[in-house]
Structures are given as C-alpha cells and as structure tokens.
Design an enzyme around this catalytic site. Structure first.
Site, mmCIF file in Angstrom:
data_model
loop_
_atom_site.group_PDB
_atom_site.id
_atom_site.type_symbol
_atom_site.label_atom_id
_atom_site.label_comp_id
_atom_site.label_asym_id
_atom_site.label_seq_id
_atom_site.Cartn_x
_atom_site.Cartn_y
_atom_site.Cartn_z
ATOM 1 N N LYS A 62 1.129 -1.526 -0.296
ATOM 2 C CA LYS A 62 -0.174 0.107 -0.083
ATOM 3 C C LYS A 62 1.324 1.374 0.095
ATOM 4 C CE LYS A 62 -4.251 -2.492 2.675
ATOM 5 N NZ LYS A 62 -4.467 -2.661 3.282
ATOM 6 N N GLN A 71 -4.651 -1.127 9.492
ATOM 7 C CA GLN A 71 -4.405 -2.562 8.882
ATOM 8 C C GLN A 71 -5.227 -3.864 9.811
ATOM 9 O OE1 GLN A 71 -3.386 -3.094 6.050
ATOM 10 N NE2 GLN A 71 -4.246 -5.407 6.497
ATOM 11 N N ASP A 127 -11.059 3.469 4.230
ATOM 12 C CA ASP A 127 -11.604 1.682 4.208
ATOM 13 C C ASP A 127 -13.057 2.032 4.051
ATOM 14 O OD1 ASP A 127 -9.785 -0.166 3.535
ATOM 15 O OD2 ASP A 127 -9.461 -0.418 5.907
#
Ligand code: NDP
Length: 302
Positions: free
Chosen positions: A54, A98, A121
C-alpha cells in the site's frame, strides 16, 4: 462457451495511472498533496506485506504515505490516541488501520474512532449508513473495485439479476448496496441460504465473497453470466512440489469459465483493484475535504 477473462490487473494499472494524473493536477493547480496514513499493529507477516505494498503504490501515485507501527502488545488506548492525532492532522486525508488487530484491541471501537471523512476503507458506520441510504459515502475498496470491473465489462447494469454470496460488512453487504444503486435485482446469499446452487443459477451477475476454496462450480452458473470472484484462498499445490501453495478463488475457475460469459481470475482479478480503489478513495476524500470537484474515476478508467 469460454468466458472472457476480466483482467483486474490491467484495469487497476489504468486506474492508478489515472489517479496519479489527478494527483499531479491537484499539486500544480491547488498545492495539495493527498496523504494516506496506514497503521499496523504487531508484525503479522501477511499484514506487513499488504502495508508495504500500500505504501509503495501510494508513493507511486504521487501521494504522501505515512506509516505507523505499534507493537503487538500495544494497548487500545495507544492506538486510539494515534488515530486522534491522525484525525487532526491536515496532511492526512485518509487513515487505514490494517486488520486483523491483536486480541486486546476492540476493532469496532477503533474503526469508529476514525473520522468518517478520512475513513478510506469505508468501514465506519457513518459511511455504511450513507451508502445504504444512497448518499455520498466512502465506499469499501473491494466492492468498489468489483463494481468498476462489472461496469467496464457489462456497461449498464440496470435490471440485471445479481447474486452476492457472502454478507460481510466489508464485502458482501456493501457490494449488494452498490448493485442495488445500479438498479440490479439483488439477492444476498449466505451460509444459511437454502439451495445455493439454484440461487446462483438465477444470476446474470454472480459475486462470490465467501472464503471457501472453489466452492462455486460451473453448473451453478447461468450460461453467459458475469462472475466476480472475490475469494482469496491459499491451498496446497502438490503439483508444484512438496509444501508448495497456490491462491484460488471461491469459484472453481476451470468449470465456471466454460459456462460464464466473463470471469475474474484469482490471482489477477479483484485483488489488484482493492489497493487501486484505496488510492481512489484517498483522492476522493482529499477533494471532498478541500471542496474540490471529485474525479469521475469509474467512467474514465474504463
Ligand atoms: P467473511 O468470512 O467475513 O464472510 C464470509 C461470508 O460467506 C459470510 O457471510 C458467510 O455466511 C458466507 N459463507 C461462508 N460459508 C458459506 C457457505 N458454505 N455457503 C454460503 N455462504 C457462506 O469473509 P469476507 O467477506 O471478509 O471475505 C470473503 C472472501 O473474500 C475471503 O476469501 C477473503 O480472503 C476475500 N477477500 C478478498 C479481498 C480482495 O482484495 N480480493 C478483500 C477482502 C476479502 P454467514 O454470514 O452466514 O456466516
């Protein structure tokens, strides 16, 4: 019939190039550099790989990447304090924590602590609620990527029968919401659904987000259907040698690709779209925060 392969990697490459172009424009015209903060708690090897990937793609798109690592034993309060700091930092437009988090940390409390405007997200209840009510939301990356692939493959989705297998908050439910927004007739199937093969056979669009290797067989698929396989399952691959593994989806690719009209492979289908859509969401969040028009990435990348 042999299905057309939906090349998610190629689409994701185009999308990332397009995002990089928009980022460069933001910098030169408005002096704004989008920033994405990724937080990793602990040292799970798979999560470390995701975070590195990422960060690399964030920088390649011309964005600022901020990486924060906490020890596996870090108390929840430390993570919440970090999120509060990132929420207040104007250089940070997107925050991603994460998952999975260590057992001492309540994931829901952590996700709800992220400012909805920076929740790239799309997991915050505010964004889930906005999506469900058809308002401007930040949409979870994986279903957003699936929708882009479907629009690119089929064009207008209006009136099509869509079946989503899986009802998780991160894939199944938002996927179903997005398909409903596209005026599909949507069925959500799950582990308690009766006659899953029969339900799947109705689908013009079949999205599999189950986590069961190769569960969906070719004879569950309507001839000509578009099949989006979200599943990523690591299974033994004795044909490659002892202790070797390979990735397979939730769909039995060999039998399904003989029936479907179009299908995503695993790997190389949905997977590459997820990080590209994370960058897209960071760009969108940056534009919204700064009151700038949003890039119409879905249409332009197609
Ligand atoms: P979850 O485990 O959260 O959800 C799985 C869903 O599948 C549940 O709703 C469950 O039903 C349903 N299910 C399980 N077994 C069956 C069955 N036998 N028949 C019908 N439905 C069943 O998984 P996620 O949604 O997080 O992920 C799904 C898959 O997608 C995984 O393989 C994951 O690795 C992959 N994934 C891939 C991403 C990518 O970037 N490509 C990103 C995210 C996930 P119930 O609710 O009744 O238990």
């Amino acid at each position: 019939m042999t299905a057309r392969i939906i090349d998610g990697k190629a689409f994701a490459d185009r999308l990332r190039a397009q995002i990089a172009g928009k980022v460069a424009e933001l910098k030169t015209r408005h002096g704004i550099t989008p920033g994405l903060a990724v937080v990793l708690v602990g040292d799970d090897p798979a999560s470390s790989v995701y975070v590195r990937s990422k960060a690399k793609q964030t920088v390649e798109a011309g964005m600022a990447s901020f990486e924060h690592r906490l020890a596996a034993s870090a108390p929840e309060a430390d993570l919440l304090a970090l999120i509060a700091k990132l929420n207040a930092d104007p250089a940070v437009n997107g925050i991603l924590v994460q998952l999975p988090l260590p057992a001492q940390i309540n994931s829901e409390r952590v996700l709800e602590a992220i400012s909805p405007e920076k929740d790239v997200d799309g997991f915050h209840v505010v964004n889930a609620g906005l999506l469900a009510t058809g308002q401007e939301a930040i949409v979870p990356c994986t279903p957003l990527g699936c929708l882009m692939l479907l629009r690119d493959t089929l064009g207008d989705l209006s009136g099509l029968e869509a079946v989503v297998v899986g009802r998780s908050n991160i894939v199944g439910k938002p996927m179903a919401q997005l398909l409903l927004q596209q005026s599909c007739t949507v069925t959500i199937a799950h582990s308690k659904s009766r006659d899953l093969p029969g339900i799947c056979r109705r689908a013009d669009i079949l999205v599999a987000a189950v986590g069961r290797p190769e569960m969906i067989k070719g004879d569950w698929i309507k001839p000509g259907a578009a099949v989006i396989d979200v599943g990523i399952n690591r299974v033994p691959a004795p044909e490659k040698g002892p202790d070797k593994h390979k990735l397979v989806g939730d769909v039995d690719f060999a039998s399904a690709s003989a029936v479907a009209g179009a299908i995503t492979p695993v790997p190389g289908g949905v997977g590459p779209m997820t990080i590209a859509c994370l960058l897209a969401n960071t760009l969108t969040a940056t534009c919204r925060t700064n009151g700038l028009p949003e890039p119409s990435l879905l249409e332009e990348a197609a």
